[in-house]
Scaffold this motif. Sequence first.
Motif, mmCIF file in Angstrom:
data_model
loop_
_atom_site.group_PDB
_atom_site.id
_atom_site.type_symbol
_atom_site.label_atom_id
_atom_site.label_comp_id
_atom_site.label_asym_id
_atom_site.label_seq_id
_atom_site.Cartn_x
_atom_site.Cartn_y
_atom_site.Cartn_z
ATOM 1 N N ALA A 228 -9.923 3.600 -5.785
ATOM 2 C CA ALA A 228 -9.034 2.498 -5.397
ATOM 3 C C ALA A 228 -8.220 2.025 -6.600
ATOM 4 O O ALA A 228 -7.016 1.761 -6.490
ATOM 5 C CB ALA A 228 -9.842 1.340 -4.807
ATOM 6 N N VAL A 258 -6.351 2.132 0.750
ATOM 7 C CA VAL A 258 -6.914 1.353 1.860
ATOM 8 C C VAL A 258 -8.174 2.034 2.402
ATOM 9 O O VAL A 258 -9.181 1.370 2.684
ATOM 10 C CB VAL A 258 -5.858 1.154 2.977
ATOM 11 C CG1 VAL A 258 -6.492 0.585 4.241
ATOM 12 C CG2 VAL A 258 -4.747 0.222 2.484
ATOM 13 N N ILE A 261 -11.132 1.448 0.098
ATOM 14 C CA ILE A 261 -11.564 0.042 0.170
ATOM 15 C C ILE A 261 -12.466 -0.162 1.399
ATOM 16 O O ILE A 261 -13.521 -0.794 1.320
ATOM 17 C CB ILE A 261 -10.347 -0.918 0.236
ATOM 18 C CG1 ILE A 261 -9.642 -0.975 -1.122
ATOM 19 C CG2 ILE A 261 -10.787 -2.331 0.655
ATOM 20 C CD1 ILE A 261 -8.293 -1.688 -1.094
ATOM 21 N N ILE A 262 -12.044 0.383 2.533
ATOM 22 C CA ILE A 262 -12.821 0.203 3.774
ATOM 23 C C ILE A 262 -14.165 0.926 3.672
ATOM 24 O O ILE A 262 -15.203 0.387 4.074
ATOM 25 C CB ILE A 262 -12.012 0.660 5.004
ATOM 26 C CG1 ILE A 262 -10.796 -0.250 5.187
ATOM 27 C CG2 ILE A 262 -12.875 0.646 6.265
ATOM 28 C CD1 ILE A 262 -9.776 0.232 6.194
ATOM 29 N N ASP A 265 -16.350 -1.139 1.482
ATOM 30 C CA ASP A 265 -16.790 -2.345 2.194
ATOM 31 C C ASP A 265 -17.969 -2.043 3.112
ATOM 32 O O ASP A 265 -18.864 -2.874 3.278
ATOM 33 C CB ASP A 265 -15.614 -2.917 2.997
ATOM 34 C CG ASP A 265 -15.874 -4.339 3.468
ATOM 35 O OD1 ASP A 265 -16.197 -5.188 2.614
ATOM 36 O OD2 ASP A 265 -15.773 -4.599 4.683
ATOM 37 N N PHE A 273 -14.830 -7.456 -0.485
ATOM 38 C CA PHE A 273 -14.086 -8.710 -0.611
ATOM 39 C C PHE A 273 -14.851 -9.786 -1.378
ATOM 40 O O PHE A 273 -14.347 -10.882 -1.564
ATOM 41 C CB PHE A 273 -13.689 -9.222 0.783
ATOM 42 C CG PHE A 273 -12.749 -8.297 1.496
ATOM 43 C CD1 PHE A 273 -11.370 -8.463 1.399
ATOM 44 C CD2 PHE A 273 -13.225 -7.229 2.243
ATOM 45 C CE1 PHE A 273 -10.495 -7.600 2.033
ATOM 46 C CE2 PHE A 273 -12.357 -6.350 2.881
ATOM 47 C CZ PHE A 273 -10.985 -6.545 2.778
ATOM 48 N N MET A 281 -9.206 -6.721 -5.221
ATOM 49 C CA MET A 281 -8.604 -6.853 -3.892
ATOM 50 C C MET A 281 -7.246 -7.555 -3.942
ATOM 51 O O MET A 281 -6.316 -7.168 -3.230
ATOM 52 C CB MET A 281 -9.556 -7.602 -2.955
ATOM 53 C CG MET A 281 -10.747 -6.786 -2.500
ATOM 54 S SD MET A 281 -10.290 -5.211 -1.712
ATOM 55 C CE MET A 281 -9.224 -5.787 -0.408
ATOM 56 N N CYS A 284 -4.750 -5.048 -5.025
ATOM 57 C CA CYS A 284 -4.485 -4.038 -3.994
ATOM 58 C C CYS A 284 -3.605 -4.600 -2.871
ATOM 59 O O CYS A 284 -2.673 -3.944 -2.413
ATOM 60 C CB CYS A 284 -5.802 -3.515 -3.412
ATOM 61 S SG CYS A 284 -6.767 -2.519 -4.581
ATOM 62 N N ILE A 285 -3.911 -5.835 -2.449
ATOM 63 C CA ILE A 285 -3.117 -6.455 -1.374
ATOM 64 C C ILE A 285 -1.699 -6.738 -1.860
ATOM 65 O O ILE A 285 -0.727 -6.557 -1.117
ATOM 66 C CB ILE A 285 -3.825 -7.723 -0.839
ATOM 67 C CG1 ILE A 285 -5.056 -7.295 -0.038
ATOM 68 C CG2 ILE A 285 -2.889 -8.550 0.036
ATOM 69 C CD1 ILE A 285 -6.028 -8.389 0.295
ATOM 70 N N LEU A 300 -2.309 -2.869 6.485
ATOM 71 C CA LEU A 300 -2.783 -4.245 6.373
ATOM 72 C C LEU A 300 -3.685 -4.583 7.568
ATOM 73 O O LEU A 300 -4.707 -5.257 7.415
ATOM 74 C CB LEU A 300 -1.610 -5.225 6.299
ATOM 75 C CG LEU A 300 -0.865 -5.244 4.951
ATOM 76 C CD1 LEU A 300 0.474 -5.967 5.072
ATOM 77 C CD2 LEU A 300 -1.705 -5.889 3.862
ATOM 78 N N LEU A 303 -7.134 -3.169 7.023
ATOM 79 C CA LEU A 303 -7.926 -4.004 6.119
ATOM 80 C C LEU A 303 -8.430 -5.262 6.824
ATOM 81 O O LEU A 303 -9.553 -5.693 6.614
ATOM 82 C CB LEU A 303 -7.100 -4.415 4.889
ATOM 83 C CG LEU A 303 -6.964 -3.385 3.770
ATOM 84 C CD1 LEU A 303 -6.159 -3.974 2.625
ATOM 85 C CD2 LEU A 303 -8.324 -2.936 3.269
ATOM 86 N N ARG A 304 -7.565 -5.850 7.655
ATOM 87 C CA ARG A 304 -7.973 -7.058 8.388
ATOM 88 C C ARG A 304 -9.163 -6.769 9.294
ATOM 89 O O ARG A 304 -10.048 -7.571 9.460
ATOM 90 C CB ARG A 304 -6.800 -7.591 9.234
ATOM 91 C CG ARG A 304 -5.689 -8.205 8.397
ATOM 92 C CD ARG A 304 -4.618 -8.828 9.289
ATOM 93 N NE ARG A 304 -3.437 -9.172 8.494
ATOM 94 C CZ ARG A 304 -2.254 -8.588 8.588
ATOM 95 N NH1 ARG A 304 -2.081 -7.617 9.467
ATOM 96 N NH2 ARG A 304 -1.256 -8.966 7.829
#
Length: 304
Positions: A228, A258, A261-262, A265, A273, A281, A284-285, A300, A303-304
Amino acid sequence: MGNLIKVLTRDIDHNAAHFFLDFENAQPTESEKEIYNQVNVVLKDAEGILEDLQSYRGAGHEIREAIQHPNDEKLQEKAWGAVVPLVGKLKKFYEFSQRLEAGLRGLLGALTSTPYSPTQHLEREQALAKQFAEILHFTLRFDELKMTNPAIQNDFSYYRRTLSRMRINNVPAEGENEVNNELANRMSLFYAEATPMLKTLSDATTKFVSENKNLPIENTTDCLSTMASVCRVMLETPEYRSRFTNEETVSFCLRVMVGVIILYDHVHPVGAFAKTSKIDMKGCIKVLKDQPPNSVEGLLNALR
């Protein structure tokens, strides 16, 4: 300097190494070739899968006609005839997800094994890191296409309902051999997910960690957080971004960032997060929001 260059260590909060990874030109060394060739057999089919998914139009019209005229046998046959080959495609997509999962597990095994740290692995095994990135890139592209195509679930639901009715009435179902009941159940669970391919990879990564108890979980999570960081730094630093020779590499890096990151997570005990996360984070955002809005909305949302 080679394809992989250490470029930045200013991130005091996250204390992570940052690299420029040549996603465009990395080639396998002798020690990488065995895993690389296995994964390459899977990845060479990825573009064809995406093309098939992109051109998937569904049998919505035929299904509506059949439902509205339940006693018209010709319309029932027409709808069934339209749905069966489409379910064959859905089966192919699902089976590819299983092959992709096996490929990911092979790569995770190579990129997290002792005695090297994840960072050393990424330095030494650039071609495998590139393949890992390609799997993530494919995964997010597949899920973006699937999310915007409600016909997939509608077609499969109709197929299962019709098949069930045929069994009750003892009607031989041509095409049933394509998808037996057990496989249909697994496919239903797969397509019920908003992002089925990403869920497959997340589950595979979690399973990899739980099955390799002798391997510290940090080996896997640090591999993801380093990837990442690599993507974020390449995207936010003009000097490194200018090294890309292909315009598509920017969207490639965004999707890979992305995706990792997922995965992080899902696998890390406190997630991506949390304040203690090794992934920046906010950075990255910010990188995502600095892109043209239309190009990153799907990412996005993921990620949400």
